[in-house]
Scaffold this active site. Structure first.
Site, mmCIF file in Angstrom:
data_model
loop_
_atom_site.group_PDB
_atom_site.id
_atom_site.type_symbol
_atom_site.label_atom_id
_atom_site.label_comp_id
_atom_site.label_asym_id
_atom_site.label_seq_id
_atom_site.Cartn_x
_atom_site.Cartn_y
_atom_site.Cartn_z
ATOM 1 N N GLY A 253 0.750 -1.311 -0.026
ATOM 2 C CA GLY A 253 -0.168 0.200 0.067
ATOM 3 C C GLY A 253 1.480 1.235 0.325
ATOM 4 C CB THR A 256 4.727 -1.107 0.669
ATOM 5 O OG1 THR A 256 3.696 -2.155 1.199
ATOM 6 C CG2 THR A 256 5.071 -2.004 -0.352
ATOM 7 C CB ILE A 283 -8.185 -4.145 1.590
ATOM 8 C CG1 ILE A 283 -9.478 -4.782 1.749
ATOM 9 C CG2 ILE A 283 -8.762 -3.772 2.392
ATOM 10 C CD1 ILE A 283 -9.773 -5.475 2.391
ATOM 11 C CG ASP A 284 -8.500 0.807 3.735
ATOM 12 O OD1 ASP A 284 -8.755 -0.461 4.331
ATOM 13 O OD2 ASP A 284 -7.962 1.056 4.700
ATOM 14 C CG MET A 327 -10.867 -3.611 7.270
ATOM 15 S SD MET A 327 -9.076 -4.773 7.147
ATOM 16 C CE MET A 327 -8.197 -5.415 8.866
ATOM 17 C CE1 TYR A 439 -6.842 -7.764 10.886
ATOM 18 C CE2 TYR A 439 -8.548 -7.942 12.593
ATOM 19 C CZ TYR A 439 -7.756 -6.848 12.163
ATOM 20 O OH TYR A 439 -6.901 -6.218 12.604
ATOM 21 C CB ILE A 441 -13.863 -8.166 4.445
ATOM 22 C CG1 ILE A 441 -15.283 -8.653 4.489
ATOM 23 C CG2 ILE A 441 -14.192 -7.003 2.870
ATOM 24 C CD1 ILE A 441 -16.414 -6.817 5.244
HETATM 25 N N1 ADP Z 1 7.547 6.677 4.551
HETATM 26 C C1 ADP Z 1 8.490 5.237 4.844
HETATM 27 N N2 ADP Z 1 9.363 5.180 4.607
HETATM 28 C C2 ADP Z 1 10.348 4.252 3.946
HETATM 29 N N3 ADP Z 1 9.153 2.892 4.445
HETATM 30 C C3 ADP Z 1 8.065 3.004 5.026
HETATM 31 C C4 ADP Z 1 7.178 4.318 5.307
HETATM 32 N N4 ADP Z 1 5.798 4.264 5.278
HETATM 33 C C5 ADP Z 1 5.479 2.969 5.573
HETATM 34 N N5 ADP Z 1 6.539 2.010 4.544
HETATM 35 C C6 ADP Z 1 7.197 0.387 5.254
HETATM 36 O O1 ADP Z 1 6.271 0.201 4.609
HETATM 37 C C7 ADP Z 1 5.548 -0.846 5.043
HETATM 38 C C8 ADP Z 1 4.628 -1.134 4.783
HETATM 39 O O2 ADP Z 1 3.597 -0.247 5.277
HETATM 40 P P1 ADP Z 1 2.492 -0.230 6.000
HETATM 41 O O3 ADP Z 1 1.921 1.380 6.205
HETATM 42 O O4 ADP Z 1 2.806 -1.570 6.809
HETATM 43 O O5 ADP Z 1 1.627 -0.645 4.711
HETATM 44 P P2 ADP Z 1 1.037 -0.063 3.984
HETATM 45 O O6 ADP Z 1 2.346 -0.788 2.791
HETATM 46 O O7 ADP Z 1 -0.205 -1.659 3.157
HETATM 47 O O8 ADP Z 1 0.507 1.034 3.372
HETATM 48 C C9 ADP Z 1 6.693 -1.166 6.318
HETATM 49 O O9 ADP Z 1 7.509 -2.008 5.934
HETATM 50 C C10 ADP Z 1 7.105 0.312 6.552
HETATM 51 O O10 ADP Z 1 7.800 0.028 7.261
HETATM 52 O O1 FBP Z 2 -3.467 -6.038 9.632
HETATM 53 P P1 FBP Z 2 -3.702 -4.718 11.159
HETATM 54 O O2 FBP Z 2 -2.135 -4.024 10.954
HETATM 55 O O3 FBP Z 2 -4.158 -5.404 11.819
HETATM 56 O O4 FBP Z 2 -4.414 -3.115 10.293
HETATM 57 C C1 FBP Z 2 -5.815 -3.686 9.708
HETATM 58 C C2 FBP Z 2 -5.925 -2.242 8.849
HETATM 59 O O5 FBP Z 2 -5.147 -2.941 7.206
HETATM 60 C C3 FBP Z 2 -5.662 -2.458 6.612
HETATM 61 O O6 FBP Z 2 -6.682 -3.457 6.224
HETATM 62 C C4 FBP Z 2 -4.788 -1.614 5.033
HETATM 63 O O7 FBP Z 2 -3.588 -1.475 5.807
HETATM 64 P P2 FBP Z 2 -3.043 -1.110 4.666
HETATM 65 O O8 FBP Z 2 -3.292 -1.058 3.042
HETATM 66 O O9 FBP Z 2 -2.204 -0.095 5.758
HETATM 67 O O10 FBP Z 2 -2.231 -3.105 4.333
HETATM 68 C C5 FBP Z 2 -6.494 -1.533 7.195
HETATM 69 O O11 FBP Z 2 -7.736 -1.250 6.178
HETATM 70 C C6 FBP Z 2 -6.777 -1.466 8.587
HETATM 71 O O12 FBP Z 2 -7.103 -0.840 9.000
HETATM 72 MG MG MG Z 3 -1.258 2.167 4.234
#
Ligand code: ADP
Ligand code: FBP
Ligand code: MG
EC number: 2.7.1.11
Length: 559
Positions: A253, A256, A283-284, A327, A439, A441
């Site tokens: 997401g 990432t 998924i959001d 979510m 979860y 879903i």
């Molecule tokens: N600003 C950032 N710079 C570098 N890595 C990041 C940053 N924000 C998040 N990450 C890394 O990306 C990965 C996934 O982020 P996360 O927010 O948990 O999920 P998503 O990618 O689904 O939004 C984690 O390993 C996190 O440490």
């Molecule tokens: O898996 P966790 O850490 O319980 O986080 C739940 C969160 O992950 C999500 O499903 C998706 O978030 P990301 O896109 O950051 O992975 C959110 O809707 C929800 O708030």
């Molecule tokens: Mg995210």
């Protein structure tokens, strides 16, 4: 086509960049002058049409400071921005290419031209000039606006097939379709894989083969595992380098993609021949620019089952309420689309639209009215909605997960108690059933349409990496495109409560908007600023205008 091109090569010295940013009160280049332009041959090789390399000077851009102030792209990041202009206000927001830092990288004919399945297809290869417009709703006198490079196979590639050493990583929360993307990447290439960003420097990695991934698309989750937190750019790139990886596929997401961007920058700094391909997963559905993230359709479809159950429960009791939490941490797309699809929902609450409980026009008054009118009701709430209300009533401090995301308080449970207490105080009989399928879903396999979408995304990612680009891949107005990292990481896609889609929802549920005129004005202003794309440093006036216009009110999101 007449065109000019601006390419600002990265500065080797991060410290110096930071210092410059801090000191750039009046003008970012007041002390150092503009960054040096890239060698012209590098620019030409990276561009689809003949280009003139433009050295940006303060004189030619008198409003630079204003543009910088309006920009969320830092001076350091501006070094990776590639903007070129064409006729009638055409702007190409291009993605970085290997030749930007390796001008002599050799090319090879694309082996697909001899592939029996593809060689019969007319025009299988994408024309290098093809680009995809960010905005498709235009008026007679509109400028052509911002475009992204079209995804797809190129006639020439920058890797020989047996030279490719790819790795795949999945990060963040689960999402239907992850395994399909992995499968389709593996089936195109031979790979190694990792488990979350931490996986890059753990010893826990596996080799994947087309055989080992053959049926994984029928399973939910990710066969690679996933995690939050643990991003260490230098360690990750050390590992990429040590293992001789030259294509990195990163599925995740917004967090990432930010991480992918950091990895790309470090790779560029070290001068490595490595392509970085981001495949947006959430998924959001909160990733900017793209039409829709994979797994979203599946999630909305699965949410119907929970809403149906809530409806059955509500209808079967006197004054029954079914409450479903879905979510959506910052963006309420799943709740909005699930509500619109179901037609059994009487109230949908999302993070973007503030609401209040008590008094005239409040949620409790509406629930009471609905029960009196209809004897039952269904409420859908996105998990990120009403967080301010809970925080106020429980006086808790904000907590974060390992990636720095806000940890949410349970709005479903809180609403259940509030509604129960209200009717108890009114001595009115009622039953409330709270369903939390969140979860469930996101842990299911993707549906048929998401499966096809995942396959195409994976293929587009492979073609882009083979062609030497680094990018986030996504559907833009129905066409796959390579989008610069900075574009998808600088803003978040949110439900616009001033758009027609939210109005449709309000008219379908008949719920109050809970908004005062002041809230509406604020929402309009937020939409305006939140959707203003980041303006890279040093854009000419009319390029900047194109960026602005691409975010104007008649956006693509209005259907
Ligand atoms: N600003 C950032 N710079 C570098 N890595 C990041 C940053 N924000 C998040 N990450 C890394 O990306 C990965 C996934 O982020 P996360 O927010 O948990 O999920 P998503 O990618 O689904 O939004 C984690 O390993 C996190 O440490
Ligand atoms: O898996 P966790 O850490 O319980 O986080 C739940 C969160 O992950 C999500 O499903 C998706 O978030 P990301 O896109 O950051 O992975 C959110 O809707 C929800 O708030
Ligand atoms: Mg995210």
């Amino acid at each position: 086509m007449a065109s000019s091109h601006i390419i600002l090569p990265p500065d080797d010295d991060d410290e110096e960049q930071r210092r410059l940013e801090e000191e750039e009160d009046e003008d970012p280049w007041a002390r150092s002058g503009p960054p040096p332009a890239a060698p012209e041959h590098a620019v030409k090789a990276a561009l689809p049409f003949s280009a003139t390399c433009v050295r940006i000077s303060r004189d030619s851009y008198p409003n630079l400071r204003a543009l910088r102030n309006a920009s969320s792209v830092s001076l350091a990041d501006a070094a990776y921005v590639k903007i070129s202009e064409g006729d009638f206000g055409y702007v190409l927001d291009d993605v970085p290419h290997l030749v930007d830092h390796l001008p002599d990288a050799p090319t090879y004919p694309n082996p697909l031209q001899d592939h029996p399945a593809y060689s019969t297809v007319k025009q299988y290869f994408v024309n290098e000039d093809d680009t995809v417009p960010q905005k498709v709703v235009v008026q007679k006198n509109s400028r052509r606006g911002v475009h992204f490079r079209r995804a797809g196979p190129r006639q020439k590639v920058y890797f020989e097939s047996d030279e490719v050493k790819a790795c795949i990583v999945t990060c963040g929360g689960l999402c239907p379709g992850l395994n399909t993307v992995i499968r389709e990447l593996v089936c195109g290439l031979a790979h190694m894989y990792n488990n979350g960003y931490k996986g890059f420097y753990s010893s826990n990695y596996l080799t994947l083969t087309p055989k080992s991934v053959d049926d994984i698309h029928k399973r939910g989750g990710t066969v690679l595992g996933t995690s939050r937190g643990g991003h260490d750019t230098k360690k990750i790139v050390d590992n990429i380098q040590d293992r001789g990886i030259n294509q990195v596929y990163i599925i995740g997401g917004d967090g990432t993609q930010k991480g992918a961007y950091e990895i790309f920058k470090e790779i560029r700094k070290r001068g490595l021949k490595v392509s970085v391909a981001g495949i947006p997963k959430t998924i959001d559905n909160d990733i900017a620019i793209i039409d829709k993230s994979f797994g979203f359709d599946t999630a909305v479809e699965e949410a119907q089952r929970a809403i149906d159950s809530a409806h059955v429960e509500a209808c079967s009791a006197e004054n029954g309420i079914g409450l479903v939490k879905l979510m959506g941490r910052y963006s309420g797309f799943i709740a909005m689309y699930a509500t619109l699809a179901s037609r059994d929902v009487d109230c949908c609450l999302i993070p973007e639209s503030p609401f209040y409980m008590d008094g005239e026009g409040g949620l409790l008054q509406y629930v009471e009215r609905r029960l009196k009118e209809n004897k039952h009701m269904v409420i859908v709430v996105a998990e990120g909605a009403g967080q301010d209300l809970i925080a106020k009533s429980l006086s808790t401090s904000e907590q974060q997960d390992a990636s720095g995301n806000k940890l949410l308080l349970d709005i479903g449970l809180w609403l259940t108690h509030k509604i129960k207490d209200h009717f108890k105080s009114k001595k009115m009989e009622m039953t409330i059933k709270y369903i939390d399928p969140t979860y469930m879903i996101r842990a299911i396999p993707s549906n048929a349409s998401d499966n096809v979408y995942c396959t195409l995304l994976a293929h587009s990612a492979i073609h882009g990496a083979m062609a030497g680009y680094s990018f986030t891949v996504g559907n833009v107005n129905g066409r796959h495109a390579y989008i610069p990292f900075y574009r998808v990481t600088s803003t978040r896609n949110k439900v616009k409560i001033t758009d027609r889609m939210w109005a449709r929802l309000l008219s379908s549920t008949n719920q109050p908007s809970f908004l005062s005129q002041k809230d509406i004005d604020e929402a309009k202003e937020n939409d305006r600023t939140a959707n203003k794309p980041p303006l890279p440093t040093g854009l000419s006036h009319h390029v900047a205008n194109s960026f602005d216009q691409s975010a104007s009110s008649s956006s693509n999101s209005q259907i």
